[in-house]
Design a protein around this motif. Sequence first.
Motif, PDB file in Angstrom:
ATOM      1  N   THR A   1       0.822  -1.206   0.000  1.00 32.89           N
ATOM      2  CA  THR A   1       0.000   0.000   0.000  1.00 32.89           C
ATOM      3  C   THR A   1       0.857   1.258   0.000  1.00 32.89           C
ATOM      4  N   ALA A   2       1.844   1.307   0.891  1.00 32.99           N
ATOM      5  CA  ALA A   2       2.699   2.485   0.983  1.00 32.99           C
ATOM      6  C   ALA A   2       3.509   2.689  -0.290  1.00 32.99           C
ATOM      7  N   VAL A   3       4.037   1.593  -0.852  1.00 30.10           N
ATOM      8  CA  VAL A   3       4.880   1.711  -2.045  1.00 30.10           C
ATOM      9  C   VAL A   3       4.048   2.115  -3.261  1.00 30.10           C
ATOM     10  N   VAL A   4       2.849   1.548  -3.407  1.00 30.72           N
ATOM     11  CA  VAL A   4       1.992   1.926  -4.539  1.00 30.72           C
ATOM     12  C   VAL A   4       1.683   3.425  -4.493  1.00 30.72           C
ATOM     13  N   ILE A   5       1.303   3.937  -3.330  1.00 32.56           N
ATOM     14  CA  ILE A   5       0.999   5.367  -3.211  1.00 32.56           C
ATOM     15  C   ILE A   5       2.250   6.199  -3.448  1.00 32.56           C
TER      16      ILE A   5
ATOM     17  N   PRO B   1      13.602   8.068  -3.014  1.00 32.89           N
ATOM     18  CA  PRO B   1      14.345   7.382  -4.086  1.00 32.89           C
ATOM     19  C   PRO B   1      13.568   7.259  -5.393  1.00 32.89           C
ATOM     20  N   ALA B   2      12.251   7.091  -5.309  1.00 35.78           N
ATOM     21  CA  ALA B   2      11.442   6.998  -6.527  1.00 35.78           C
ATOM     22  C   ALA B   2      11.513   8.298  -7.320  1.00 35.78           C
ATOM     23  N   VAL B   3      11.460   9.423  -6.625  1.00 32.74           N
ATOM     24  CA  VAL B   3      11.528  10.725  -7.293  1.00 32.74           C
ATOM     25  C   VAL B   3      12.928  10.953  -7.862  1.00 32.74           C
ATOM     26  N   ARG B   4      13.934  10.740  -7.048  1.00 31.64           N
ATOM     27  CA  ARG B   4      15.313  11.022  -7.455  1.00 31.64           C
ATOM     28  C   ARG B   4      15.747  10.161  -8.639  1.00 31.64           C
ATOM     29  N   LEU B   5      15.491   8.867  -8.585  1.00 25.31           N
ATOM     30  CA  LEU B   5      15.996   7.982  -9.631  1.00 25.31           C
ATOM     31  C   LEU B   5      15.168   8.059 -10.911  1.00 25.31           C
ATOM     32  N   THR B   6      13.891   8.427 -10.800  1.00 25.20           N
ATOM     33  CA  THR B   6      13.117   8.699 -12.016  1.00 25.20           C
ATOM     34  C   THR B   6      13.674   9.935 -12.716  1.00 25.20           C
ATOM     35  N   ASN B   7      13.915  10.976 -11.956  1.00 20.46           N
ATOM     36  CA  ASN B   7      14.509  12.204 -12.487  1.00 20.46           C
ATOM     37  C   ASN B   7      15.871  11.911 -13.113  1.00 20.46           C
ATOM     38  N   LEU B   8      16.709  11.169 -12.383  1.00 18.06           N
ATOM     39  CA  LEU B   8      18.056  10.851 -12.879  1.00 18.06           C
ATOM     40  C   LEU B   8      18.002  10.006 -14.143  1.00 18.06           C
TER      41      LEU B   8
ATOM     42  N   GLY C   1      15.003   2.650  -8.290  1.00 18.79           N
ATOM     43  CA  GLY C   1      14.314   3.510  -7.331  1.00 18.79           C
ATOM     44  C   GLY C   1      13.158   2.795  -6.659  1.00 18.79           C
ATOM     45  N   VAL C   2      12.451   1.945  -7.415  1.00 18.23           N
ATOM     46  CA  VAL C   2      11.366   1.150  -6.837  1.00 18.23           C
ATOM     47  C   VAL C   2      11.918   0.202  -5.779  1.00 18.23           C
ATOM     48  N   ASN C   3      13.037  -0.433  -6.103  1.00 21.08           N
ATOM     49  CA  ASN C   3      13.679  -1.335  -5.143  1.00 21.08           C
ATOM     50  C   ASN C   3      14.046  -0.610  -3.848  1.00 21.08           C
ATOM     51  N   GLN C   4      14.653   0.563  -3.978  1.00 25.23           N
ATOM     52  CA  GLN C   4      15.037   1.320  -2.789  1.00 25.23           C
ATOM     53  C   GLN C   4      13.813   1.788  -2.005  1.00 25.23           C
TER      54      GLN C   4
ATOM     55  N   LEU D   1      11.942  -9.708  -1.202  1.00 29.09           N
ATOM     56  CA  LEU D   1      11.540  -8.527  -1.963  1.00 29.09           C
ATOM     57  C   LEU D   1      12.722  -7.899  -2.692  1.00 29.09           C
ATOM     58  N   ASP D   2      13.874  -7.847  -2.028  1.00 24.79           N
ATOM     59  CA  ASP D   2      15.054  -7.232  -2.631  1.00 24.79           C
ATOM     60  C   ASP D   2      15.524  -8.012  -3.850  1.00 24.79           C
ATOM     61  N   ARG D   3      15.636  -9.339  -3.716  1.00 30.02           N
ATOM     62  CA  ARG D   3      16.147 -10.133  -4.845  1.00 30.02           C
ATOM     63  C   ARG D   3      15.192 -10.108  -6.035  1.00 30.02           C
ATOM     64  N   VAL D   4      13.900 -10.172  -5.773  1.00 31.21           N
ATOM     65  CA  VAL D   4      12.930 -10.173  -6.859  1.00 31.21           C
ATOM     66  C   VAL D   4      12.934  -8.836  -7.593  1.00 31.21           C
ATOM     67  N   THR D   5      12.896  -7.732  -6.854  1.00 31.43           N
ATOM     68  CA  THR D   5      12.866  -6.420  -7.508  1.00 31.43           C
ATOM     69  C   THR D   5      14.188  -6.091  -8.193  1.00 31.43           C
ATOM     70  N   GLN D   6      15.304  -6.532  -7.612  1.00 28.52           N
ATOM     71  CA  GLN D   6      16.602  -6.338  -8.286  1.00 28.52           C
ATOM     72  C   GLN D   6      16.649  -7.099  -9.601  1.00 28.52           C
ATOM     73  N   SER D   7      16.149  -8.302  -9.602  1.00 28.72           N
ATOM     74  CA  SER D   7      16.157  -9.103 -10.834  1.00 28.72           C
ATOM     75  C   SER D   7      15.264  -8.498 -11.904  1.00 28.72           C
ATOM     76  N   LEU D   8      14.126  -7.926 -11.483  1.00 27.97           N
ATOM     77  CA  LEU D   8      13.258  -7.250 -12.455  1.00 27.97           C
ATOM     78  C   LEU D   8      13.982  -6.076 -13.096  1.00 27.97           C
ATOM     79  N   GLY D   9      14.729  -5.314 -12.272  1.00 28.23           N
ATOM     80  CA  GLY D   9      15.479  -4.190 -12.802  1.00 28.23           C
ATOM     81  C   GLY D   9      16.583  -4.634 -13.744  1.00 28.23           C
ATOM     82  N   ALA D  10      17.288  -5.730 -13.381  1.00 30.28           N
ATOM     83  CA  ALA D  10      18.374  -6.223 -14.210  1.00 30.28           C
ATOM     84  C   ALA D  10      17.869  -6.770 -15.539  1.00 30.28           C
ATOM     85  N   SER D  11      16.680  -7.363 -15.540  1.00 28.34           N
ATOM     86  CA  SER D  11      16.138  -7.951 -16.770  1.00 28.34           C
ATOM     87  C   SER D  11      15.722  -6.901 -17.788  1.00 28.34           C
TER      88      SER D  11
END
Length: 274
Positions: free
Chosen positions: A96-100, A163-170, A209-212, A262-272
């Motif tokens: 819930t918190a991450v989606v918002i 992190p979502a704001v910063r890394l999207t911007n970056l 950023g999503v992972n962080q 959660l960390d390994r799954v989201t990291q793998s999504l980013g790497a793929s």
Amino acid sequence: MFDLPVGDAFEFAINWLTDNLSGFFDLVTLVVDSFLVGIENLLLFPHPIIMIVLFSALAWYVSGKGVGIFTVLGLLVIEGMDMWDGTMETLALIITAVVIALLIGIPLGIWASKSKTVEKVVRPILDFMQTMPAFVYLIPAVLFFGLGQVPGVIATLIFAMPPAVRLTNLGIRQVPEEIREAALAFGSDSKQMLLKVELPVALPTILAGVNQTIMLALSMVVIAALIGAGGLGQPVVTGLQQLDIGLGFEGGLAIVILAVFLDRVTQSLGASTG
């Protein structure tokens, strides 16, 4: 030398918001609580074995055999410690918190990438959000939303959103100029440039950023339990209050297992997507 009543001014502002925007806060509470309860029910309705199989299959498919096996064993340990309900409550709060946070953070990051003025305004706000002690967020959250899971979600999303704001911007700012020029040469307008060029190229950075954001949200679990958010933070807090080493360790171990999954799954999504 002189008295600067910053705390009094902040308290006045909080009291004014509480008195004049109570209807808005009630609406936010209703929406967030409904979404959170829906996610909780969805996670708790199936038998734990079914959910373990689903989570493990997801981890195996996305991150490989090693993470899949770890997920099976880790979730079985959580079930064996009788921490399953708390784990699903925590996962629902994080989702819930991450989606918002992403619904607010990613568009804000896109806006900041397109405007230097917005970036200059947003950057110190993000610095403030990241450096302010997490416990401080609990005070206005409780005053606005009372005790329970909703203020836990609000405090968590504020802490986890930068992190979502910063890394999207970056990510968007780092799109090579040659790619933009090629898209313009093929007649792309600003909308097509964003949706078909910049966001796909920046996607690995955005997913980082999503992972962080997820990891920061998980780090708020114990703190949110102090205001009645429940979940895995509750046994840790109870263990601390009662000096129950075993209970506190079990709650902490369940948090670690969930965090690694959660960390390994989201990291793998980013790497793929890289």
